[in-house]
Design a protein around this motif. Sequence first.
Motif, PDB file in Angstrom:
ATOM      1  N   THR A  17       0.828  -1.205   0.000  1.00 57.62           N
ATOM      2  CA  THR A  17       0.000   0.000   0.000  1.00 57.62           C
ATOM      3  C   THR A  17       0.864   1.256   0.000  1.00 57.62           C
ATOM      4  O   THR A  17       0.608   2.202  -0.753  1.00 57.62           O
ATOM      5  CB  THR A  17      -0.941   0.003   1.224  1.00 57.62           C
ATOM      6  OG1 THR A  17      -1.764  -1.164   1.169  1.00 57.62           O
ATOM      7  CG2 THR A  17      -1.815   1.244   1.254  1.00 57.62           C
TER       8      THR A  17
ATOM      9  N   ARG B 174       1.256   4.342  -2.824  1.00 55.75           N
ATOM     10  CA  ARG B 174       0.915   5.714  -2.447  1.00 55.75           C
ATOM     11  C   ARG B 174       2.117   6.659  -2.592  1.00 55.75           C
ATOM     12  O   ARG B 174       1.978   7.861  -2.435  1.00 55.75           O
ATOM     13  CB  ARG B 174       0.379   5.768  -1.026  1.00 55.75           C
ATOM     14  CG  ARG B 174      -0.972   5.094  -0.879  1.00 55.75           C
ATOM     15  CD  ARG B 174      -1.531   5.228   0.495  1.00 55.75           C
ATOM     16  NE  ARG B 174      -1.579   6.603   0.967  1.00 55.75           N
ATOM     17  CZ  ARG B 174      -2.554   7.472   0.725  1.00 55.75           C
ATOM     18  NH1 ARG B 174      -3.567   7.100  -0.003  1.00 55.75           N
ATOM     19  NH2 ARG B 174      -2.512   8.694   1.228  1.00 55.75           N
TER      20      ARG B 174
ATOM     21  N   PHE C  83       5.385  10.729   0.394  1.00 58.96           N
ATOM     22  CA  PHE C  83       4.081  10.167   0.705  1.00 58.96           C
ATOM     23  C   PHE C  83       3.204  11.340   1.115  1.00 58.96           C
ATOM     24  O   PHE C  83       3.453  11.985   2.120  1.00 58.96           O
ATOM     25  CB  PHE C  83       4.192   9.152   1.851  1.00 58.96           C
ATOM     26  CG  PHE C  83       5.095   8.002   1.531  1.00 58.96           C
ATOM     27  CD1 PHE C  83       4.601   6.867   0.921  1.00 58.96           C
ATOM     28  CD2 PHE C  83       6.449   8.055   1.825  1.00 58.96           C
ATOM     29  CE1 PHE C  83       5.440   5.793   0.630  1.00 58.96           C
ATOM     30  CE2 PHE C  83       7.294   6.997   1.530  1.00 58.96           C
ATOM     31  CZ  PHE C  83       6.787   5.862   0.930  1.00 58.96           C
TER      32      PHE C  83
ATOM     33  N   GLU D 213      -3.940  12.720   2.288  1.00 51.68           N
ATOM     34  CA  GLU D 213      -5.212  13.176   1.727  1.00 51.68           C
ATOM     35  C   GLU D 213      -6.070  13.830   2.796  1.00 51.68           C
ATOM     36  O   GLU D 213      -7.121  14.370   2.501  1.00 51.68           O
ATOM     37  CB  GLU D 213      -5.955  11.998   1.096  1.00 51.68           C
ATOM     38  CG  GLU D 213      -5.228  11.430  -0.112  1.00 51.68           C
ATOM     39  CD  GLU D 213      -5.940  10.239  -0.719  1.00 51.68           C
ATOM     40  OE1 GLU D 213      -7.028   9.870  -0.240  1.00 51.68           O
ATOM     41  OE2 GLU D 213      -5.392   9.681  -1.673  1.00 51.68           O
TER      42      GLU D 213
END
Length: 97
Positions: A22, A26, A33, A36
Amino acid sequence: MDFTKITGDNLFRPFLINSAYTLMNRQNEDVFFRTEVQADYLNNAYGIKENFIDTRMSADASIFLVDVGKEYNNENIIKRGKEYLNYFSNLKKRSYS
């Protein structure tokens, strides 16, 4: 990561691989990184909304990827974890040139 090393419990191993996968998906092309989540204090104080770079998260995520890569002897995961470090190493070289 530390819990699995201390206990040797295999229950969390699929979680580690899933988390690494994951994180790698991302990670943007700029190796950061991004979040959001919109933090109210950042928005109110500085007008910063979502998709900002939280360097703490990037550092922790990179360390995690390197650790998982070492645990599973996976050079690709290690490489992806080191990309964040390489970014800052290259930035330092440019600033002193």
